[in-house]
Design a protein around this motif. Structure first.
Motif, PDB file in Angstrom:
ATOM      1  N   LEU B 411     -48.964-113.844  45.377  1.00  0.00           N
ATOM      2  CA  LEU B 411     -49.839-112.723  45.741  1.00  0.00           C
ATOM      3  C   LEU B 411     -49.974-112.516  47.239  1.00  0.00           C
ATOM      4  CD1 LEU B 411     -52.880-113.447  43.378  1.00  0.00           C
ATOM      5  CD2 LEU B 411     -50.788-112.169  42.868  1.00  0.00           C
ATOM      6  N   THR B 412     -49.969-113.625  47.965  1.00  0.00           N
ATOM      7  CA  THR B 412     -50.270-113.513  49.394  1.00  0.00           C
ATOM      8  C   THR B 412     -49.551-114.597  50.192  1.00  0.00           C
ATOM      9  OG1 THR B 412     -52.049-113.633  51.048  1.00  0.00           O
ATOM     10  CG2 THR B 412     -52.490-114.706  48.930  1.00  0.00           C
ATOM     11  N   GLY B 413     -48.866-114.136  51.224  1.00  0.00           N
ATOM     12  CA  GLY B 413     -48.117-115.069  52.069  1.00  0.00           C
ATOM     13  C   GLY B 413     -48.918-115.540  53.265  1.00  0.00           C
ATOM     14  N   GLU B 414     -49.848-114.676  53.759  1.00  0.00           N
ATOM     15  CA  GLU B 414     -50.566-115.053  54.973  1.00  0.00           C
ATOM     16  C   GLU B 414     -51.961-114.444  55.108  1.00  0.00           C
ATOM     17  OE1 GLU B 414     -47.656-113.945  57.922  1.00  0.00           O
ATOM     18  OE2 GLU B 414     -48.001-111.802  57.676  1.00  0.00           O
ATOM     19  N   HIS B 415     -52.369-113.551  54.200  1.00  0.00           N
ATOM     20  CA  HIS B 415     -53.680-112.915  54.347  1.00  0.00           C
ATOM     21  C   HIS B 415     -54.788-113.617  53.573  1.00  0.00           C
ATOM     22  CE1 HIS B 415     -51.649-108.761  55.311  1.00  0.00           C
ATOM     23  NE2 HIS B 415     -51.403-109.680  56.210  1.00  0.00           N
ATOM     24  N   GLY B 416     -54.426-114.416  52.589  1.00  0.00           N
ATOM     25  CA  GLY B 416     -55.441-115.085  51.787  1.00  0.00           C
ATOM     26  C   GLY B 416     -55.856-114.267  50.567  1.00  0.00           C
ATOM     27  N   ILE B 417     -56.625-114.902  49.692  1.00  0.00           N
ATOM     28  CA  ILE B 417     -57.093-114.271  48.459  1.00  0.00           C
ATOM     29  C   ILE B 417     -58.409-113.532  48.693  1.00  0.00           C
ATOM     30  CG2 ILE B 417     -57.928-114.720  46.112  1.00  0.00           C
ATOM     31  CD1 ILE B 417     -54.936-115.079  46.287  1.00  0.00           C
ATOM     32  N   GLY B 418     -59.345-114.219  49.333  1.00  0.00           N
ATOM     33  CA  GLY B 418     -60.632-113.600  49.679  1.00  0.00           C
ATOM     34  C   GLY B 418     -61.266-112.892  48.500  1.00  0.00           C
ATOM     35  N   LEU B 419     -61.667-111.629  48.733  1.00  0.00           N
ATOM     36  CA  LEU B 419     -62.211-110.801  47.661  1.00  0.00           C
ATOM     37  C   LEU B 419     -61.139-109.928  47.026  1.00  0.00           C
ATOM     38  CD1 LEU B 419     -65.456-109.421  49.365  1.00  0.00           C
ATOM     39  CD2 LEU B 419     -65.346-111.089  47.488  1.00  0.00           C
ATOM     40  N   LEU B 420     -60.205-109.447  47.859  1.00  0.00           N
ATOM     41  CA  LEU B 420     -59.307-108.400  47.380  1.00  0.00           C
ATOM     42  C   LEU B 420     -58.368-108.861  46.280  1.00  0.00           C
ATOM     43  CD1 LEU B 420     -58.259-106.368  50.549  1.00  0.00           C
ATOM     44  CD2 LEU B 420     -59.827-105.731  48.714  1.00  0.00           C
ATOM     45  N   LYS B 421     -58.017-110.146  46.268  1.00  0.00           N
ATOM     46  CA  LYS B 421     -57.022-110.583  45.286  1.00  0.00           C
ATOM     47  C   LYS B 421     -57.559-111.571  44.278  1.00  0.00           C
ATOM     48  CE  LYS B 421     -53.852-109.744  48.867  1.00  0.00           C
ATOM     49  NZ  LYS B 421     -53.894-110.436  50.150  1.00  0.00           N
ATOM     50  N   LYS B 422     -58.857-111.882  44.348  1.00  0.00           N
ATOM     51  CA  LYS B 422     -59.342-112.957  43.469  1.00  0.00           C
ATOM     52  C   LYS B 422     -59.217-112.606  41.987  1.00  0.00           C
ATOM     53  CE  LYS B 422     -64.313-112.100  43.435  1.00  0.00           C
ATOM     54  NZ  LYS B 422     -65.620-112.746  43.636  1.00  0.00           N
ATOM     55  N   GLY B 423     -59.307-111.336  41.662  1.00  0.00           N
ATOM     56  CA  GLY B 423     -59.156-110.938  40.264  1.00  0.00           C
ATOM     57  C   GLY B 423     -57.751-111.165  39.726  1.00  0.00           C
ATOM     58  N   PHE B 424     -56.809-111.372  40.647  1.00  0.00           N
ATOM     59  CA  PHE B 424     -55.405-111.551  40.240  1.00  0.00           C
ATOM     60  C   PHE B 424     -54.927-112.987  40.335  1.00  0.00           C
ATOM     61  CE2 PHE B 424     -55.826-107.119  41.350  1.00  0.00           C
ATOM     62  CZ  PHE B 424     -55.200-106.519  40.268  1.00  0.00           C
ATOM     63  N   LEU B 425     -55.840-113.912  40.672  1.00  0.00           N
ATOM     64  CA  LEU B 425     -55.423-115.296  40.888  1.00  0.00           C
ATOM     65  C   LEU B 425     -54.657-115.847  39.681  1.00  0.00           C
ATOM     66  CD1 LEU B 425     -55.790-117.340  43.248  1.00  0.00           C
ATOM     67  CD2 LEU B 425     -57.593-118.399  41.890  1.00  0.00           C
ATOM     68  N   GLY B 426     -55.130-115.474  38.488  1.00  0.00           N
ATOM     69  CA  GLY B 426     -54.514-115.961  37.259  1.00  0.00           C
ATOM     70  C   GLY B 426     -53.107-115.433  37.010  1.00  0.00           C
ATOM     71  N   LEU B 427     -52.705-114.398  37.748  1.00  0.00           N
ATOM     72  CA  LEU B 427     -51.317-113.915  37.663  1.00  0.00           C
ATOM     73  C   LEU B 427     -50.366-114.923  38.296  1.00  0.00           C
ATOM     74  CD1 LEU B 427     -50.818-110.192  38.810  1.00  0.00           C
ATOM     75  CD2 LEU B 427     -50.109-111.246  36.647  1.00  0.00           C
ATOM     76  N   ALA B 428     -50.822-115.525  39.394  1.00  0.00           N
ATOM     77  CA  ALA B 428     -49.936-116.395  40.173  1.00  0.00           C
ATOM     78  C   ALA B 428     -50.109-117.876  39.841  1.00  0.00           C
ATOM     79  CB  ALA B 428     -50.178-116.179  41.668  1.00  0.00           C
ATOM     80  N   LEU B 429     -51.313-118.258  39.419  1.00  0.00           N
ATOM     81  CA  LEU B 429     -51.577-119.678  39.169  1.00  0.00           C
ATOM     82  C   LEU B 429     -51.960-119.884  37.711  1.00  0.00           C
ATOM     83  CD1 LEU B 429     -53.751-120.582  42.312  1.00  0.00           C
ATOM     84  CD2 LEU B 429     -51.272-120.836  42.030  1.00  0.00           C
ATOM     85  N   ASP B 430     -51.533-121.015  37.153  1.00  0.00           N
ATOM     86  CA  ASP B 430     -51.877-121.338  35.765  1.00  0.00           C
ATOM     87  C   ASP B 430     -53.323-121.816  35.681  1.00  0.00           C
ATOM     88  OD1 ASP B 430     -51.825-124.476  35.912  1.00  0.00           O
ATOM     89  OD2 ASP B 430     -50.005-123.795  36.912  1.00  0.00           O
ATOM     90  N   SER B 431     -53.838-121.870  34.460  1.00  0.00           N
ATOM     91  CA  SER B 431     -55.261-122.198  34.291  1.00  0.00           C
ATOM     92  C   SER B 431     -55.559-123.644  34.665  1.00  0.00           C
ATOM     93  CB  SER B 431     -55.705-121.904  32.857  1.00  0.00           C
ATOM     94  OG  SER B 431     -54.926-122.668  31.958  1.00  0.00           O
ATOM     95  N   THR B 432     -54.589-124.556  34.471  1.00  0.00           N
ATOM     96  CA  THR B 432     -54.818-125.947  34.907  1.00  0.00           C
ATOM     97  C   THR B 432     -55.057-125.989  36.411  1.00  0.00           C
ATOM     98  OG1 THR B 432     -53.403-126.843  33.165  1.00  0.00           O
ATOM     99  CG2 THR B 432     -53.812-128.262  35.050  1.00  0.00           C
ATOM    100  N   THR B 433     -54.198-125.284  37.149  1.00  0.00           N
ATOM    101  CA  THR B 433     -54.280-125.327  38.607  1.00  0.00           C
ATOM    102  C   THR B 433     -55.546-124.647  39.122  1.00  0.00           C
ATOM    103  OG1 THR B 433     -51.903-125.521  38.843  1.00  0.00           O
ATOM    104  CG2 THR B 433     -53.074-124.589  40.718  1.00  0.00           C
ATOM    105  N   ILE B 434     -55.914-123.503  38.534  1.00  0.00           N
ATOM    106  CA  ILE B 434     -57.174-122.873  38.930  1.00  0.00           C
ATOM    107  C   ILE B 434     -58.339-123.811  38.585  1.00  0.00           C
ATOM    108  CG2 ILE B 434     -58.736-120.904  38.532  1.00  0.00           C
ATOM    109  CD1 ILE B 434     -56.253-119.158  38.110  1.00  0.00           C
ATOM    110  N   GLY B 435     -58.237-124.472  37.447  1.00  0.00           N
ATOM    111  CA  GLY B 435     -59.270-125.432  37.044  1.00  0.00           C
ATOM    112  C   GLY B 435     -59.406-126.591  38.021  1.00  0.00           C
TER     113      GLY B 435
END
Lengths: 472, 472
Positions: B411-435
């Motif tokens: 999702l992001t190479g250098e800007h971070g997740i912050g607010l704008l991409k947090k809803g998409f975290l699960g697209l890039a990371l599996d649930s174990t890793t988010i956990g």
């Protein structure tokens, strides 16, 4: 361990994937130190799924699991001090992918580091980390220990080459940290937390590595110094001149003597230090210019500088350095190979202090190290049957750690804390930081089943542990 | 916030260290995005002790704290969506030490990155990470976001230059992670966990950075491509030839057009892509050889190659690239600057997909990026008052993320997740890793007071958040 659990493990791993005979277990009771402790069984998984199933059972049964690669560990990190399961990842040894367009390799953890280096070399690529165990240690072990080697000043340690990994948690869940890209700020740098965690936070089951083009050209020279301080000054002046050589290896007087006694090749035994410097790169003219520049700087300070004119002369110069380990092994039956790291400018002072400490405790000390990155290996040679000598070794080691920390350095540059240094963790890290690390360990491994008793200090102090490793 | 707490903060920070006037707070309600939310107060500490005292009070009172540097953040990471305290580290802006023998700088977090680069340059040294905000972003912010820039393929991102740091925990304890040495395996890589944690795990109060010698020589060329695929092929062939240039910047057709409309310097508006390549190094002959090698490869694939013959010609070539941001700002009032990163070989495909997505949703899209490291910035230009356009932007952004992940990227190479991409975290990371990441956050910040609501997905989905940021 309960027989029913052994049976459950056997049903998952098959007969060839589980060892329980004492003779077989013996081979998994040791590592690269002199420590030993017997596991209850050894599992040899061939898939991530098997790793996850084993962790799940171990977590349910509260049985310790100690992951292990080539077991060349030099800090006791793979010794199963609480018995339980040793998990050897050596059967998961496939190179899954080499992608020359994206400069990436994907490997299983059991791949021998040197095998990967040879394979990627066929594509004109390079995987730089080269711990001296490179011929038998595994990528998984290198990642778990954040292994270094000779080329870290210029190329960086293992952590600089890990883009991502698949891992299994202590509770048996499978996840992926990092990825396939070299810029990645999606969530925390979990892969970096796992690198160097010495098998205490997760089992690494697949690794995505960054590669670089192979540097085609290299030149080597050796410089001999009458005074140790001049060698230190030479290293500083090379750095100040804006040069980062591929390697700058230092051997002290006793190290030169020990190697000369072993090889009889006419090394300068009267010298206080020898420095071996290698330049490498992608353009011959640049490598040539760099080594000439270094030669010029060293000629001002060294008693003698010997620039290898071809590959075979370079090989000859490196032979002395590579013979340190076998030469040292001839002197005394046991060796405490310390691994302190100090800021580069403190290297001469660190070596002097080590020499004074060895003299104070009447111990045989041989010092070599990676002068460019400040990582010094003071090797104390001893006989573990000599109780008095052992006690002096322990005191000397403690003073060496103290000196390294006083000089702005740390306990270990590339060997890890494991068992041998855990009693000293508080010398190098403050209580807040140790507390934060413990909090992370407890949060991710609530039952403390993954490589328990490593890294963090406990009641059993360093002074007993290394020489009396029973079940705790 | 209670008035008594404000008073307690004032007694610690002094009158100049605490802002409560609405006019003053307004300046701390925004960042580099279009998001905004008001804090209750702003603290401007001048010492680590003050930072620790503030955290201690905030933890006791359960008041959120949002740390902030230059606030050029592009993902909403410093927006105080839950009110509370904004902590600006800009008054802790001293360069504490530059050590040319050990290639180290020690800085407070509020030092402007460009100021550090200028200072170390005086010693012939270089701090490579160069986010485009380098003139106003701080080292502390760069570390918290793990900032990148143009030179990451060759030199690596911010994390590669951090040796150690002092930090304050969410509960107000002070610790030191890492150290002053380049090889350090004493305990976990806590400093790496904190790098890129977007101010959610600790406040960074001092940073020890690794420097490298300044590369004295550089050459620049620009290549123009009739077909986007040829630009992609050129990047691959340069890599396959064993070359890692200092920078390889790509601009797509619409980007070229937008910049030409702005600058009127005769850019090739009929071309599908432009590639700007820079070689640098320590030996003139090597830089010369490398740029000639690149020139040769590009001449086979490009419609035109323009090798700058001197500094001022090189400067002219870079002018187009640097004008992208001001040029884009003229087109529409708002910009969603995405930041996906894919394996290098997937760059042309990623750009094609972005172009198709923009066409599908009838949106103005300008693409540029760091082709060497696969980090692409598709900038969607819009007007946030146009409700229908906003809805299409949201759909397009979601499809861009999906495409990046499908191509092996993130999702992001250098800007971070912050607010704008947090809803998409699960697209890039599996649930174990988010956990696992959530477990770490909860363990280190049990009261969830440090930059709450960032990185991790919650009920408020991405689709509402960016355009309606009230208190949650």
């Amino acid at each position: 361990m309960k027989e029913s659990v052994i049976e459950e493990l056997r049903s998952i791993l098959g007969p060839s994937g589980l060892l329980v005979d004492q003779g077989d277990l013996l081979a998994y009771s040791i590592d690269g130190t002199w420590l030993e402790a017997m596991p209850d069984c050894v599992v040899l998984p061939t898939s991530t799924q098997q790793v996850a199933q084993v962790m799940s059972i171990a977590n349910r049964e509260l049985v310790p699991v100690v992951p292990r690669g080539g077991s060349s560990n030099l800090s006791g990190g793979t010794i199963p001090i609480n018995g339980g399961i040793v998990m050897s990842l050596t059967r998961m040894n496939k190179i899954l992918e080499i992608d020359p367009d994206n400069l990436i390799a994907v490997v299983q953890p059991g791949v021998i580091t040197h095998d990967l280096q040879s394979e990627v070399r066929k594509y004109g690529l390079y995987y730089p980390p080269d711990p001296s165990s490179v011929q038998h240690s595994t990528i998984g072990g290198n990642v778990a220990e954040n292994a270094g080697g000779l080329r870290c000043l210029k190329y960086g340690v293992t952590s600089k080459y890990v883009l991502g990994m698949e891992y299994v948690t202590p509770t048996g869940e499978v996840g992926r940290a990092g990825g396939r890209v070299i810029k990645n700020v999606t969530g925390y740098q979990l892969e970096q937390l796992l690198i160097g965690s010495e098998g205490t936070l997760a089992i690494i089951t697949e690794i995505t590595l960054r590669l670089i083009p192979y540097p085609k050209y290299r030149r080597t020279l050796m410089a001999v110094f009458d005074r140790l301080e001049d060698a230190g000054k030479a290293v500083s002046e090379i750095t100040r001149a804006g040069i980062i050589p591929a390697a700058m290896e230092l051997m002290d007087k006793s190290c030169i003597q020990v190697v000369e006694d072993y090889l009889r090749i006419g090394l300068p035994v009267a010298a206080e230090a020898m420095l071996l410097v290698e330049s490498d790169g992608y353009y011959e003219s640049a490598v040539e210019a760099e080594i000439r520049h270094i030669d010029g700087i060293l000629s001002e300070l060294a008693a003698e500088v010997n620039l290898a004119e071809d590959e075979s002369q370079a090989e000859e110069l490196w032979r002395a350095r590579r013979s340190v380990s076998p030469a040292v092994a001839k002197i005394k039956p046991n060796k405490l190979g310390e691994d302190v790291c100090v800021p580069r400018s403190a290297v001469p002072e660190m070596i002097r202090r080590c020499q004074e400490i060895a003299e104070k405790y009447d111990l045989k000390l041989v010092i070599y190290g990676h002068a460019g990155d400040g990582n010094i290996h003071p090797n104390i040679l001893f006989d573990k049957r000599d109780v008095d000598e052992v006690s002096r070794v322990q005191k000397a080691a403690a003073e060496i750690f103290q000196a390294a920390v006083e000089l702005g350095g740390t306990l270990t540059g590339e060997h890890g804390i494991g068992l041998l240094k855990k009693g000293f963790l508080g010398l190098a890290l403050d209580s807040t930081t140790i507390g934060v690390m413990r909090t992370i360990k407890r949060a991710l491994d609530p039952n403390n089943i993954l490589n328990p008793g490593k890294i963090f200090p406990d009641e059993a102090s360093y002074l007993q542990v290394p020489f009396d490793v029973g079940r705790t």
